[in-house]
Scaffold this motif. Structure first.
Motif, mmCIF file in Angstrom:
data_model
loop_
_atom_site.group_PDB
_atom_site.id
_atom_site.type_symbol
_atom_site.label_atom_id
_atom_site.label_comp_id
_atom_site.label_asym_id
_atom_site.label_seq_id
_atom_site.Cartn_x
_atom_site.Cartn_y
_atom_site.Cartn_z
ATOM 1 N N ARG A 11 -22.993 48.580 -17.730
ATOM 2 C CA ARG A 11 -23.886 48.445 -16.572
ATOM 3 C C ARG A 11 -23.200 47.602 -15.519
ATOM 4 O O ARG A 11 -22.269 46.861 -15.813
ATOM 5 C CB ARG A 11 -25.187 47.761 -16.988
ATOM 6 N N ARG A 12 -23.708 47.687 -14.307
ATOM 7 C CA ARG A 12 -23.172 46.851 -13.236
ATOM 8 C C ARG A 12 -23.288 45.381 -13.625
ATOM 9 O O ARG A 12 -24.257 44.978 -14.248
ATOM 10 C CB ARG A 12 -23.963 47.059 -11.949
ATOM 11 N N GLU A 67 -22.516 41.463 -11.743
ATOM 12 C CA GLU A 67 -22.196 40.758 -10.501
ATOM 13 C C GLU A 67 -20.731 40.335 -10.488
ATOM 14 O O GLU A 67 -20.248 39.700 -11.428
ATOM 15 C CB GLU A 67 -23.085 39.522 -10.361
ATOM 16 N N SER A 100 -15.735 44.788 -10.952
ATOM 17 C CA SER A 100 -15.426 46.174 -10.601
ATOM 18 C C SER A 100 -14.691 46.796 -11.779
ATOM 19 O O SER A 100 -13.993 46.099 -12.527
ATOM 20 C CB SER A 100 -14.549 46.243 -9.351
ATOM 21 N N ARG A 110 -22.811 54.487 -8.062
ATOM 22 C CA ARG A 110 -22.095 53.290 -8.489
ATOM 23 C C ARG A 110 -21.053 52.892 -7.454
ATOM 24 O O ARG A 110 -20.085 53.601 -7.230
ATOM 25 C CB ARG A 110 -21.383 53.533 -9.836
ATOM 26 N N ASP A 150 -19.323 50.107 -7.810
ATOM 27 C CA ASP A 150 -18.432 49.181 -8.506
ATOM 28 C C ASP A 150 -17.274 49.884 -9.207
ATOM 29 O O ASP A 150 -16.557 49.271 -9.982
ATOM 30 C CB ASP A 150 -19.223 48.339 -9.518
#
Length: 117
Positions: free
Chosen positions: A69-70, A72, A75, A90, A92
């Motif tokens: 998952r993403r 913070e 990348s 997405r 990232d």
């Protein structure tokens, strides 16, 4: 932080690194080693049809396997098929860009990373 979710090391080279050199060291800026589990593009078979007597499977791509998952500030470098399938959802995901090739034309690295949109 940039994590490599491809199965290969990502070698980043200076802009002035010429193609056609087999030595991996000249102009090498950074190597991003791969994480243990690469991200893959999953495929979902939908149905089979026949064209000229040859079976053709209708498939749906776009489901990533092994993609976290993403997070913070994180990348992920992924393969181009994974990034293109998920680019609308997405921001990232990064891919190798401006490839560097050896004397036989094999990609050995890149000069930049890119974010498909």
């Amino acid at each position: 932080m940039i994590l490599n979710l491809t199965p290969h090391p990502i070698r980043l080279y200076n802009d002035d690194r010429p193609d056609g050199i087999d030595d991996l060291e000249p102009g090498l800026r950074l190597v991003i080693e791969p994480e243990p589990k690469p991200a893959r593009l999953g495929v979902m078979p939908l149905s089979t049809e026949y064209r000229d007597g040859i079976p053709v499977e209708l498939v749906q791509y776009g489901h990533a396997l092994g993609l976290p998952r993403r997070a913070e500030g994180v990348s992920y470098v992924v393969s181009l098929p994974v990034a293109l399938a998920l680019a609308p959802r997405r921001s990232d995901l990064l891919v190798p860009y401006r490839e560097v090739r050896n004397a036989s034309g094999t990609v050995i690295g890149c000069r930049q990373l890119a974010q498909p949109v």
